[in-house]
Design an enzyme around this catalytic site. Structure first.
Site, PDB file in Angstrom:
ATOM      1  N   HIS A 186       0.836  -1.209   0.000  1.00 38.16           N
ATOM      2  CA  HIS A 186       0.000   0.000   0.000  1.00 38.16           C
ATOM      3  C   HIS A 186       0.870   1.258   0.000  1.00 38.16           C
ATOM      4  CE1 HIS A 186      -3.161  -2.519   2.353  1.00 38.16           C
ATOM      5  NE2 HIS A 186      -3.668  -2.304   1.150  1.00 38.16           N
ATOM      6  N   LYS A 243     -13.690  -6.506   2.214  1.00 40.47           N
ATOM      7  CA  LYS A 243     -14.391  -6.969   1.014  1.00 40.47           C
ATOM      8  C   LYS A 243     -15.037  -8.341   1.190  1.00 40.47           C
ATOM      9  CE  LYS A 243      -9.950  -7.612  -1.051  1.00 40.47           C
ATOM     10  NZ  LYS A 243      -9.115  -7.033  -2.058  1.00 40.47           N
ATOM     11  N   ARG A 281      -2.330  -5.895  -8.396  1.00 39.40           N
ATOM     12  CA  ARG A 281      -1.282  -6.912  -8.294  1.00 39.40           C
ATOM     13  C   ARG A 281      -1.436  -7.940  -9.402  1.00 39.40           C
ATOM     14  NH1 ARG A 281      -2.775  -7.831  -2.138  1.00 39.40           N
ATOM     15  NH2 ARG A 281      -4.703  -7.760  -3.311  1.00 39.40           N
ATOM     16  N   SER A 305      -3.093  -7.384   3.233  1.00 38.47           N
ATOM     17  CA  SER A 305      -3.360  -7.222   4.667  1.00 38.47           C
ATOM     18  C   SER A 305      -3.745  -8.561   5.291  1.00 38.47           C
ATOM     19  CB  SER A 305      -4.494  -6.218   4.886  1.00 38.47           C
ATOM     20  OG  SER A 305      -4.122  -4.964   4.387  1.00 38.47           O
TER      21      SER A 305
END
Ligand code: PNS
Length: 170
Positions: free
Chosen positions: A22, A46, A101, A139
């Site tokens: 990030h 999410k 990514r 994360s």
């Protein structure tokens, strides 16, 4: 359609917690745009689950990491609730920047970008390709490794590593 040049963008995310991947995206976004606000989403990630770190902790960790990693100090960090497009409008930001990514990111991000464009046609979605060094960093992977007592020092800023050690003592 607005013809204005975009000078202010948001870099949104859950940042639970912020990773070096990030930070790389935030640093590079600031090279592209003069004003950058890191927008930290309130409560759910999410997968629809609650976050490990509170909103206040996630905001604070990013502010600390900006200092810790030597990023430009004019990068702003702000929490938001509700729709990202409304928050961007409130700030007067003209774009949303996210890191990509792999192809798996692309499908999810394309869907979000399409939805945001439907909700706010003038808001541009911009993508920067992640540094391959951080291609596998997320994360959730960081939380998993830290919770099993392993070293995450190459994946997160030092201030975040300290917080993870407090959360998951070895
Ligand atoms: O770090 P993440 O989980 O990829 O970030 C996702 C985030 C926070 C950018 C996205 O879930 C979001 O924009 N949430 C705010 C609610 C919203 O605007 N939803 C509609 C767009 S999907």
């Amino acid at each position: 359609m607005s013809e204005n040049i975009i000078t202010h963008v948001v870099v949104p995310g859950t940042f639970d917690p912020v990773t070096l991947g990030h930070m790389d995206v935030i640093r590079r976004t600031r090279r592209l745009f003069p004003r950058v606000t890191v927008a930290v989403a309130a409560s759910v990630n999410k997968h629809g689950r609650g976050t490990t770190f509170s909103l206040e902790e996630r905001v604070e960790m990013i502010r600390e990491a900006i200092v810790c990693e030597g990023l430009p100090q004019d990068i702003e960090v702000a929490p938001f609730t509700g729709l990202l497009v409304n928050f961007a409008k409130e700030l007067g930001a003209g774009g949303v920047v996210k890191g990509l990514r792999a192809m798996t990111d692309f499908e999810y991000e394309l869907q979000q970008a399409d939805l945001n464009s439907h909700l706010s046609p003038d808001l541009e979605s911009v993508f920067v390709m992640s540094n391959p060094q951080y291609g596998y960093v997320s994360s959730s992977i960081v939380r998993e490794i830290a919770s099993m007592g392993s070293d995450v020092s190459t994946l997160v800023p030092a201030n975040v590593e300290r917080r993870l050690l407090e959360r998951y003592p070895r």
